[in-house]
Design an enzyme around this catalytic site. Structure first.
Site, PDB file in Angstrom:
ATOM      1  N   THR A  69      18.962  24.957 104.897  1.00  0.00           N
ATOM      2  CA  THR A  69      18.514  26.669 104.612  1.00  0.00           C
ATOM      3  C   THR A  69      18.532  27.265 105.941  1.00  0.00           C
ATOM      4  OG1 THR A  69      16.830  27.999 103.617  1.00  0.00           O
ATOM      5  CG2 THR A  69      16.107  25.958 104.560  1.00  0.00           C
ATOM      6  N   LYS A  73      23.157  27.088 107.558  1.00  0.00           N
ATOM      7  CA  LYS A  73      24.126  26.688 106.456  1.00  0.00           C
ATOM      8  C   LYS A  73      25.566  26.792 106.887  1.00  0.00           C
ATOM      9  CE  LYS A  73      21.337  28.445 102.664  1.00  0.00           C
ATOM     10  NZ  LYS A  73      21.068  29.331 101.600  1.00  0.00           N
ATOM     11  N   ASP A 109      24.111  27.505  96.005  1.00  0.00           N
ATOM     12  CA  ASP A 109      23.707  29.014  96.069  1.00  0.00           C
ATOM     13  C   ASP A 109      24.373  29.839  95.171  1.00  0.00           C
ATOM     14  OD1 ASP A 109      21.429  28.439  97.755  1.00  0.00           O
ATOM     15  OD2 ASP A 109      22.589  29.056  99.490  1.00  0.00           O
ATOM     16  N   GLY A 135      25.050  36.666 106.327  1.00  0.00           N
ATOM     17  CA  GLY A 135      24.704  35.361 106.732  1.00  0.00           C
ATOM     18  C   GLY A 135      25.197  34.267 105.593  1.00  0.00           C
ATOM     19  N   GLY A 136      24.630  33.220 105.639  1.00  0.00           N
ATOM     20  CA  GLY A 136      25.005  32.299 105.081  1.00  0.00           C
ATOM     21  C   GLY A 136      24.900  32.317 103.305  1.00  0.00           C
ATOM     22  N   ASN A 157      25.373  44.979 107.192  1.00  0.00           N
ATOM     23  CA  ASN A 157      24.755  44.252 108.025  1.00  0.00           C
ATOM     24  C   ASN A 157      24.179  45.054 109.483  1.00  0.00           C
ATOM     25  OD1 ASN A 157      23.744  41.627 108.316  1.00  0.00           O
ATOM     26  ND2 ASN A 157      25.092  41.196 109.879  1.00  0.00           N
ATOM     27  N   ARG A 162      29.634  41.358 112.196  1.00  0.00           N
ATOM     28  CA  ARG A 162      29.624  39.915 111.266  1.00  0.00           C
ATOM     29  C   ARG A 162      29.883  40.195 109.761  1.00  0.00           C
ATOM     30  NH1 ARG A 162      23.837  36.473 111.207  1.00  0.00           N
ATOM     31  NH2 ARG A 162      24.981  34.569 110.315  1.00  0.00           N
ATOM     32  N   TYR A 232      11.815  35.156  97.818  1.00  0.00           N
ATOM     33  CA  TYR A 232      10.691  34.733  96.730  1.00  0.00           C
ATOM     34  C   TYR A 232       9.517  34.918  97.069  1.00  0.00           C
ATOM     35  CZ  TYR A 232      12.042  30.251  98.738  1.00  0.00           C
ATOM     36  OH  TYR A 232      12.209  29.303  99.722  1.00  0.00           O
TER      37      TYR A 232
HETATM   38  P1  NDP Z   1      21.120  33.791 107.860  1.00  0.00           P
HETATM   39  O1  NDP Z   1      20.334  33.369 109.001  1.00  0.00           O
HETATM   40  O2  NDP Z   1      22.577  32.976 107.735  1.00  0.00           O
HETATM   41  O3  NDP Z   1      21.484  35.159 107.760  1.00  0.00           O
HETATM   42  C1  NDP Z   1      20.341  36.045 108.180  1.00  0.00           C
HETATM   43  C2  NDP Z   1      20.806  37.450 107.620  1.00  0.00           C
HETATM   44  O4  NDP Z   1      19.598  38.387 107.584  1.00  0.00           O
HETATM   45  C3  NDP Z   1      21.635  38.242 108.571  1.00  0.00           C
HETATM   46  O5  NDP Z   1      22.698  39.068 107.970  1.00  0.00           O
HETATM   47  C4  NDP Z   1      20.921  38.832 109.669  1.00  0.00           C
HETATM   48  O6  NDP Z   1      21.554  40.048 110.189  1.00  0.00           O
HETATM   49  C5  NDP Z   1      20.041  39.526 108.717  1.00  0.00           C
HETATM   50  N1  NDP Z   1      18.663  39.807 109.342  1.00  0.00           N
HETATM   51  C6  NDP Z   1      17.568  38.939 109.823  1.00  0.00           C
HETATM   52  N2  NDP Z   1      16.602  39.700 110.378  1.00  0.00           N
HETATM   53  C7  NDP Z   1      16.837  40.884 110.044  1.00  0.00           C
HETATM   54  C8  NDP Z   1      16.344  42.196 110.218  1.00  0.00           C
HETATM   55  N3  NDP Z   1      15.096  42.255 110.714  1.00  0.00           N
HETATM   56  N4  NDP Z   1      16.796  43.447 109.611  1.00  0.00           N
HETATM   57  C9  NDP Z   1      17.964  43.364 109.207  1.00  0.00           C
HETATM   58  N5  NDP Z   1      18.658  42.186 108.773  1.00  0.00           N
HETATM   59  C10 NDP Z   1      18.176  41.047 109.337  1.00  0.00           C
HETATM   60  O7  NDP Z   1      20.087  33.427 106.532  1.00  0.00           O
HETATM   61  P2  NDP Z   1      20.583  33.129 105.008  1.00  0.00           P
HETATM   62  O8  NDP Z   1      21.657  33.990 104.544  1.00  0.00           O
HETATM   63  O9  NDP Z   1      20.693  31.661 104.734  1.00  0.00           O
HETATM   64  O10 NDP Z   1      19.173  33.509 103.993  1.00  0.00           O
HETATM   65  C11 NDP Z   1      18.602  34.914 104.356  1.00  0.00           C
HETATM   66  C12 NDP Z   1      17.433  34.915 103.243  1.00  0.00           C
HETATM   67  O11 NDP Z   1      18.005  34.692 101.922  1.00  0.00           O
HETATM   68  C13 NDP Z   1      16.298  34.209 103.614  1.00  0.00           C
HETATM   69  O12 NDP Z   1      15.116  35.078 103.439  1.00  0.00           O
HETATM   70  C14 NDP Z   1      16.152  33.191 102.612  1.00  0.00           C
HETATM   71  O13 NDP Z   1      14.957  32.682 102.269  1.00  0.00           O
HETATM   72  C15 NDP Z   1      16.864  33.779 101.293  1.00  0.00           C
HETATM   73  N6  NDP Z   1      17.620  32.829 100.447  1.00  0.00           N
HETATM   74  C16 NDP Z   1      17.058  32.693  99.508  1.00  0.00           C
HETATM   75  C17 NDP Z   1      17.762  31.713  98.376  1.00  0.00           C
HETATM   76  C18 NDP Z   1      17.061  31.491  96.943  1.00  0.00           C
HETATM   77  O14 NDP Z   1      17.462  30.438  96.560  1.00  0.00           O
HETATM   78  N7  NDP Z   1      16.289  32.269  96.450  1.00  0.00           N
HETATM   79  C19 NDP Z   1      18.874  30.855  98.893  1.00  0.00           C
HETATM   80  C20 NDP Z   1      19.346  31.349 100.120  1.00  0.00           C
HETATM   81  C21 NDP Z   1      18.813  32.206 100.939  1.00  0.00           C
HETATM   82  P3  NDP Z   1      22.362  39.705 111.516  1.00  0.00           P
HETATM   83  O15 NDP Z   1      23.791  39.131 111.412  1.00  0.00           O
HETATM   84  O16 NDP Z   1      22.405  41.148 112.362  1.00  0.00           O
HETATM   85  O17 NDP Z   1      21.523  38.676 112.622  1.00  0.00           O
END
Ligand code: NDP
Length: 289
Positions: A69, A73, A109, A135-136, A157, A162, A232
């Protein structure tokens, strides 16, 4: 007398950071228990350096499989022997299985996200969607929406480059879709949200109470749309609360979490996931955490 089970204990787990509140052990252990499998699932919270170190030694990991997670990822990919076709096109892995001493990456996912859309009775075909984050999980969401036949996909984003990278990648895969990459900061979103049917938050903003609201109230369309937050815990983020107050429909990431976990269980064990038991375990774990 019960026959003695001489098979080895299978160990599974989840790597991520932070992991303090993960409920994956509760749902996976419940499924193992349901079938009386000799298997156990742990949470492994590791720093990025430590995670890379462990992956460099993946050959000696005494695990049968694991989940990945935030934020690993994409990081995990170079360490795996093979990706299944979906994980390869998505470019992110959340499930890994040891198959004849080779580590194979999967992405469940996509399946989980679509299960959430189904629960909300939302059909993405010919729809306009704004996705926050690159992100992932955004990769899985974009692939799922592309395959479901969305007409327009806008990726917003914080780090614009990205978002641009994802749009370039997925445009090649789904050339009929109208793609846009915009900066989450500033007012660029204003141009795209009014025509959206669905807004998906895949960013981490919303996990903490002090996180900013990423979409200002005035950007929401007048028409009623669906707002899908992958988070969640909390069960209702600031974004969801705001959308609800404005009369929009909302769904959180609980269904996605359940179904991505169910699919991972099926990949590891070859057995049908006991979805009702897993749902209850998830619900209980969320109430406790
Ligand atoms: P990643 O670390 O791969 O990506 C994070 C993303 O969040 C990036 O786009 C990042 O932007 C952005 N981000 C982080 N902090 C901020 C902020 N303060 N303001 C704006 N943008 C922000 O994480 P994942 O994609 O793997 O996961 C992201 C979320 O999705 C998590 O909360 C996770 O719990 C949830 N999730 C839930 C799942 C489910 O089954 N319900 C499954 C997968 C994920 P930047 O590129 O600029 O850093």
């Amino acid at each position: 007398m019960r026959a003695r089970d001489n098979s080895e204990l299978k160990v599974y787990g989840i790597f991520g950071n932070p992991l303090a509140h993960t409920v994956s052990p509760a749902i996976q252990n419940c499924a193992f228990d349901f079938y009386g499998l000799k298997a156990i699932y742990f949470a492994f919270e590791r720093s990025p350096d430590r995670f890379r170190y462990l992956m460099r030694h993946i050959r000696s990991l005494v695990l049968s499989g694991f989940n990945i997670t935030v934020p690993f990822k994409e990081t995990v990919i170079p360490y795996l022997d093979r990706l299944n076709s979906e994980a390869r096109v998505v470019g992110a892995v959340n499930t890994v299985k040891k198959e004849k001493n080779r580590w194979v990456g999967y992405n469940t996912d996509v399946y989980g996200f679509l299960a959430g859309l189904k629960k909300a009775h939302f059909k993405a075909k010919n729809k306009s969607v704004v996705v926050l984050g690159a992100g992932g999980s955004a990769r899985a969401v974009l692939f799922a929406l592309g395959r479901a036949g969305a007409e327009k996909l806008t990726v917003a984003n914080r780090t614009l480059s990205r978002a641009g990278k994802l749009v370039r990648k997925f445009r090649k895969m789904f050339p009929r879709i109208k793609w846009n990459a915009v900066n989450l900061k500033g007012s660029q979103l204003k141009a795209f949200l009014p025509e959206a049917d669905l807004l998906v938050n895949t960013t981490k903003a919303g996990l903490k109470a002090q996180d900013p609201l990423l979409v200002s109230k005035s950007f929401f369309p007048k028409r009623k749309i669906l707002v899908y937050d992958l988070i969640y815990k909390p069960s209702e983020t600031k974004l969801m609360k705001t959308a609800k107050r404005l009369g929009h429909r909302v769904i959180n990431g609980e269904t996605m979490l359940l179904f991505q976990g169910a699919k991972a269980f099926e990949i590891w064990t070859g057995r049908r996931a006991p979805i009702n038991q897993m749902r209850k375990a998830l619900h209980d774990a969320l109430c406790r955490s």
